[in-house]
Design an enzyme around this catalytic site. Structure first.
Site, PDB file in Angstrom:
ATOM      1  CB  SER A  37      75.685   4.133  37.406  1.00 42.18           C
ATOM      2  OG  SER A  37      76.656   3.105  37.404  1.00 42.18           O
ATOM      3  CG  HIS A  64      74.621   1.390  34.736  1.00 43.74           C
ATOM      4  ND1 HIS A  64      75.683   2.239  34.536  1.00 43.74           N
ATOM      5  CD2 HIS A  64      73.728   1.690  33.775  1.00 43.74           C
ATOM      6  CE1 HIS A  64      75.436   3.019  33.499  1.00 43.74           C
ATOM      7  NE2 HIS A  64      74.252   2.715  33.031  1.00 43.74           N
ATOM      8  CG  ASP A 156      73.705   4.809  30.065  1.00 45.38           C
ATOM      9  OD1 ASP A 156      73.214   5.243  29.007  1.00 45.38           O
ATOM     10  OD2 ASP A 156      73.319   3.773  30.626  1.00 45.38           O
TER      11      ASP A 156
END
Length: 874
Positions: A37, A64, A156
């Site tokens: 991310s 992401h 995540d």
């Protein structure tokens, strides 16, 4: 498409030629999934720079991305590596030495090495594309999958790494020093699902090393051949650490875990890995954690819970007294999701049926770490994608980093560490949910555990197993199949064939083979044929050339026989017995007993020739040999007793034979005298062994007598201590009496406060309703009883399940919003008789400033509304 022209920041088109994957790609290669991310692009770029031009792996980057903008990720990464960088497309087959990037506004999975894209849905909570792809990669590639978590926030990828590790893959996380944002890596590390914590350049080096190493499916087939002693050592070390015997767990699973740990520790030989286990206790712990499977989720296979709700729960709850609790057992509960799912489902069923019954759910597992996590009941934010919004609001509350199960649900569930094969089982259970546990057990343990479940269930209790599992052994005889698709069984009214305290007599060695997804039955048949031929050939050779023999245990009970043993053994009269000394023919008893004692004492083979026995008209000379041995994976002693016939002397027929000469009579007498001398010597030797055993027993009795005298003195001392304890107990009793008086005084105060509260509520002219956290009625005023239409029997029931005089469709949502947001809500409502009220909903606060429900009040504004209506009309 990756080769389509793209616009740069100034709007000019630029085209970059992407090299095509080489045609001679290997049949199998590691597929590396990288999740990142914030700060992940820089970390992944550093990783790519450290890779050679042909690393022999495929890399799939899952960042992401903003779903509303085009991504320049492919172009940016292409500047850092000479590997082809492609934007993933539907039905793209993953090729070696290529980099694939997730496109914006998409989710991606993989099946049979082919990428599949789907449009990003409107999810509740955080979007978890990394978990989604990691899980599908674990299912598709098993030990060929590698997961990497780089810089990023939130969590995540944690559950995805757990799935990859469960499938015998390798997992990485970026270290905190090199990561710009360490939220995602630290979440995975804290969950215990990371094998390596390294900076990006070191991760690249390790990926190259792993690519050169064989995977769990590619290790040489002889890695475990002839290594029974080493495997026995591994099982012993695991048992010493965990008190769990893994000998009879599924061999293929255990071997995959060992190969995975060997790969992580840069080892290719099992002998070297066993040496590492001996000198490194932390590696024993790591192997133990790898062997245990701790991957689960809430309401896994929702259709199973729907079937339980429709078929099983009503049968369990029918004709049940309100004081009799529902009892559920979840063996192999892992971190508690399955256990809490059953609790939530039962509470929902009870609310629908308007029944109040206590619920007790027991979750057990071998992992202490998993049990601790289950007791805390705290889970990652990603569970919002697995649980409906209504359930999330009703049964969970937000905590830093995720969600926690509500206290009312946690109080129903009891978690404990238990080995279902050796520890005493639970009893009087209405339901046992053992899903996805049997698949990790060998047929021996499966046949052992099914009777245990039968014993633990009540009459007509239910057993739930995984969709891919079944009942082996006596399962079909003691359980009826209720629902085939969901694998739900019901206990038959037959005795439970379970024996406690006994270990399995033999260990069946199931050879592990790489599992292939297609045509398993055909492969099993092909692999089975050579073994059948070998067994039949061995049987014929044993029958023709090997002397008659029996295998006995340490108690001399016959376990197996080989060849024709009826010339040496016969079934005794009276009660049937398979004890060797009771079945042996006359003439061999003393010699056989003496030989066995000698073999037992010295643990070496012993032999005796010329043992004579009578068989009708013949005298048979037998060679006796006793060979002590131990089974490969168990510490149990056995004996192999061989009967080898040398020659036989046929006695002359008394009528047909001529009168023997004096020399023949003399020879017969000498043979008989020699036989009697042999029996006498054997008897003397046996008596001498008895005398020695008696002397040893006398010494042991003398020692025991001294211990008894010492124990008597200890008992006298204990008696004095008990006298002292009695006095202490009397003193403690006095203190308890004082405490009891204080409690009685407090009870009187509480009773007075309760009376005051009841009088206040009865005297109040304002409609007031107090509700608990699960929206059940605690108290209400008489005015509220009149307006809402309550009755005295509604106390303790869920407000949302009652028929009210006021129609408020959004009432449940409003109350849940107040509990969640801790704010007051005001709405205007109308009763069925046309009156208007102002509805106030405020949080119910305890003295500890905890929110444990809501308080509803009504204010009559009918006159005000009527004046406003008249003013508008005029």
């Amino acid at each position: 498409m990756a080769n389509a022209p793209k616009k740069n920041a100034r709007g000019k088109k630029q085209t970059r030629q992407i090299a095509k994957p080489a045609a001679d790609t290997p049949a199998t290669f590691p597929i590396v999934a990288i999740g990142a991310s914030a700060g992940g692009l820089e970390a992944f770029s550093n990783l790519l720079r450290s890779l050679p031009n042909e690393p022999g792996i495929a890399l799939i980057f899952i960042p992401h991305l903003d779903p509303t903008h085009e991504s320049a990720m492919v172009e940016l990464l292409s500047r850092t590596t000479r590997l082809p960088v492609l934007q993933a497309a539907e039905n793209t087959r993953v090729a070696v030495n290529c980099v694939y990037v997730l496109p914006p506004n998409s989710d991606m999975t993989i099946s049979d090495g082919i990428l599949h894209l789907s449009r990003r849905g409107a999810e509740r909570g955080h979007h978890m594309p990394i978990d989604t792809f990691f899980r599908s990669l674990a299912d598709d590639q098993s030990s060929n999958a590698i997961g990497v978590i780089l810089s990023g926030t939130a969590n995540d990828g944690t559950l995805g790494l757990a799935a990859i590790k469960d499938g015998a893959g390798i997992t990485f996380a970026q270290d905190a020093e090199s990561a710009k944002y360490d939220g995602m890596p630290n979440s995975a590390i804290a969950a215990g699902v990371v094998d390596y914590v390294l900076p990006p350049d070191r991760i690249a080096q390790e990926l190259i090393r792993i690519q050169k190493q064989p995977s769990a499916n590619e290790f040489p087939s002889d890695t475990f051949d002839g290594k029974d002693r080493l495997m026995k050592d591994v099982f012993r070390l695991l048992k010493g650490y965990s008190k769990v015997d893994f000998v009879d767990y599924k061999v293929a699973t255990i071997r995959r875990r060992i190969l995975r740990r060997m790969n992580i520790n840069h080892l290719n030989d099992l002998r070297d890995y066993v040496k590492l286990l001996h000198r490194n206790p932390q590696e024993v712990e790591a192997l133990y954690r790898d062997v245990l499977i701790n991957v689960t989720s809430f309401f896994r296979n929702p259709e199973v819970f729907e079937t339980l709700h429709e078929i099983v729960y009503p049968k369990i709850l029918s004709e049940r007294s309100p004081s009799e609790p529902v009892r559920v057992w979840v063996p192999g509960c892992s971190t508690g999701e399955e256990t809490y799912s059953h609790a939530i489902s039962f509470v929902e069923t009870l609310s629908e049926l308007r029944i109040e019954v206590p619920i007790q759910i027991f979750g057990t597992d071998l992992s202490d770490h998993a049990i601790q996590s289950a007791r805390a009941g705290i889970y990652k934010e990603s569970i919002a994608n697995e649980i409906s919004e209504v359930r999330l609001r009703r049964f969970f509350h937000k905590v830093p980093g995720g969600y926690q199960i509500s206290k009312s649900i946690r109080d129903m569930c009891v978690f404990a560490r238990q080995n279902v094969f050796s520890d005493p089982p639970f009893s009087r259970m209405d339901l046992i949910s053992c899903r996805n546990v049997l698949i990790y057990l060998s047929p021996i343990l499966q046949k052992k555990v099914i009777p245990i479940f039968h014993y633990a269930l009540k009459p007509k209790g239910f057993l739930l197993v995984g969709n891919t599992e079944g009942l082996l052994g006596s399962g079909a005889e003691i359980f009826d199949l209720v629902e085939r698709k969901c694998k739900i069984y019901q206990k038959k009214a037959v005795p439970s064939p379970v024996t406690f305290g006994l270990t399995i007599s033999a260990h069946q060695n199931v050879e592990g083979r790489p599992e292939k997804p297609h045509h398993p039955a055909k492969e099993d048949e092909l692999a089975k044929t050579p073994a059948d031929v070998q067994r039949e050939a061995a049987r014929l050779l044993l029958t023709k050339y090997v002397p008659s023999a029996v295998v006995v245990n340490d108690d001399l009970d016959i376990l197996q026989s080989r060849g024709r043993t009826n010339r040496y053994l016969e079934l005794p009269t009276g009660r049937a017995s398979l004890n060797l000394l009771k079945m042996v023919r006359s003439g061999m008893l003393y010699e056989l007993r003496a030989l066995i004692e000698k073999a037992r004492k010295n643990s070496v083979p012993v032999v005796k020739d010329g043992v004579a026995i009578e068989d009708g008209n013949e005298t048979i000379l037998v060679r006796l040999e006793i060979i002590p041995f131990r089974t490969p994976a168990r510490d149990q002693r056995h004996f192999l007793v061989l009967f080898e016939e040398k020659e036989s002397h046929k006695l002359p027929e008394p009528k047909a034979a001529p009168r023997p000469s004096a020399k023949e009579q003399s020879d017969a007498k000498e043979v008989q005298i020699a036989q009697l001398k042999q029996e006498l010597a054997s008897t003397k030797e046996y008596l001498q062994s008895i005398i020695e055993a008696q002397e040893a027993t006398n010494e042991e009795l003398q020692s025991a007598n001294e211990e008894i005298q010492s124990g008597n003195e200890e008992l006298q001392s204990t008696n004095e201590e008990l006298q002292t304890s009695k006095e202490e107990l009397e003193s403690a009793n006095e203190e308890l009496n004082t405490v009891n008086e204080e409690i009685q005084h407090r009870n009187q105060q509480l009773s007075q406060l309760s009376n005051d509260l009841i009088n206040i509520l009865n005297s109040a002219t304002i409609p007031i309703v107090m509700l608990s956290e699960d929206l059940h009625i605690r108290r209400f005023t008489p005015e509220a009883e009149r307006i809402f239409g309550f009755s005295n029997h509604d106390m303790g029931k869920a407000l949302t399940h009652l028929s009210l005089n006021i129609e408020i469709p959004q009432l449940e949502r409003w109350m849940l919003d107040v509990i969640r947001d801790i704010t007051m809500k005001t709405e205007q409502v109308r009763t069925r008789d046309g009156k208007s009220y102002r509805l106030h909903i405020t949080p119910y606060r305890t003295l500890e400033n905890k929110i444990e429900g809501v308080v509803i009040t009504l204010q009559d504004i009918s006159d005000l509304v009527m004046k406003n209506d008249r003013g508008i009309a005029s």
